[in-house]
Design a protein around this motif. Structure first.
Motif, PDB file in Angstrom:
ATOM      1  N   UNK A 195      -7.093  -0.583   5.511  1.00 58.32           N
ATOM      2  CA  UNK A 195      -6.469  -1.874   5.752  1.00 58.32           C
ATOM      3  C   UNK A 195      -6.289  -2.675   4.469  1.00 58.32           C
ATOM      4  N   UNK A 196      -6.776  -2.126   3.356  1.00 58.87           N
ATOM      5  CA  UNK A 196      -6.610  -2.801   2.059  1.00 58.87           C
ATOM      6  C   UNK A 196      -6.476  -1.752   0.971  1.00 58.87           C
ATOM      7  N   UNK A 197      -6.001  -2.190  -0.183  1.00 60.62           N
ATOM      8  CA  UNK A 197      -5.917  -1.290  -1.343  1.00 60.62           C
ATOM      9  C   UNK A 197      -7.269  -1.171  -2.004  1.00 60.62           C
ATOM     10  N   UNK A 236       0.861  -1.179   0.000  1.00 56.94           N
ATOM     11  CA  UNK A 236       0.000   0.000   0.000  1.00 56.94           C
ATOM     12  C   UNK A 236       0.900   1.233   0.000  1.00 56.94           C
ATOM     13  N   UNK A 237       0.548   2.212  -0.834  1.00 60.40           N
ATOM     14  CA  UNK A 237       1.415   3.391  -0.878  1.00 60.40           C
ATOM     15  C   UNK A 237       1.247   4.222   0.393  1.00 60.40           C
ATOM     16  N   UNK A 238       2.269   5.018   0.684  1.00 58.13           N
ATOM     17  CA  UNK A 238       2.318   5.771   1.937  1.00 58.13           C
ATOM     18  C   UNK A 238       1.162   6.748   2.089  1.00 58.13           C
ATOM     19  N   UNK A 239       0.754   7.413   0.994  1.00 63.59           N
ATOM     20  CA  UNK A 239      -0.348   8.377   1.081  1.00 63.59           C
ATOM     21  C   UNK A 239      -1.630   7.697   1.550  1.00 63.59           C
ATOM     22  N   UNK A 240      -1.895   6.516   1.021  1.00 61.02           N
ATOM     23  CA  UNK A 240      -3.111   5.783   1.428  1.00 61.02           C
ATOM     24  C   UNK A 240      -3.013   5.350   2.892  1.00 61.02           C
ATOM     25  N   UNK A 241      -1.832   4.990   3.352  1.00 59.79           N
ATOM     26  CA  UNK A 241      -1.691   4.546   4.738  1.00 59.79           C
ATOM     27  C   UNK A 241      -1.840   5.706   5.721  1.00 59.79           C
ATOM     28  N   UNK A 242      -1.663   6.941   5.240  1.00 64.09           N
ATOM     29  CA  UNK A 242      -1.847   8.116   6.090  1.00 64.09           C
ATOM     30  C   UNK A 242      -3.303   8.548   6.185  1.00 64.09           C
TER      31      UNK A 242
END
Length: 103
Positions: free
Chosen positions: A101-103, A1-7
């Motif tokens: 928690x998922x893409x 998962x890219x960092x932007x989505x995890x933020x």
């Protein structure tokens, strides 16, 4: 998962009222929607009403990061609406802060 989505932060906010106050509560909650959607960092901001229990509302919203969530929570418009909305609630606002928690 890219960092932007995890933020990203996604919020489920539950609010309940008595049947006699339902329409007024709905009107007041709707006053949050357009201003929030215009705030920097807002991904989406939607109001839902439970089908089998229409006195229960959910605001489901997404923000780019914690800073955007904190900015929204501190926005004077939120406090202004809550002055009138708060006394009409029988429960809430109950805030559940989540992350993707998922893409």
């Amino acid at each position: 998962m890219n960092n932007a989505k995890s933020n990203e932060r996604h919020i489920i906010c539950e609010l309940r009222c008595e049947s006699k106050d339902r329409e007024r509560v709905r009107e007041l909650i709707l006053r949050f929607v357009q201003p929030a959607r215009a705030e920097p960092g807002c991904l989406y901001y939607d109001l839902y009403q439970q089908v089998d229990a229409p006195d229960i509302f959910f605001i489901i919203d997404g923000w780019v990061d914690d800073a955007a969530v904190n900015s929204h929570a501190a926005h004077p418009h939120v406090a202004e609406v809550m002055k009138e909305l708060g006394p009409l609630l029988t429960f809430g606002p109950s805030i559940t802060l989540t992350t993707r928690a998922s893409d």
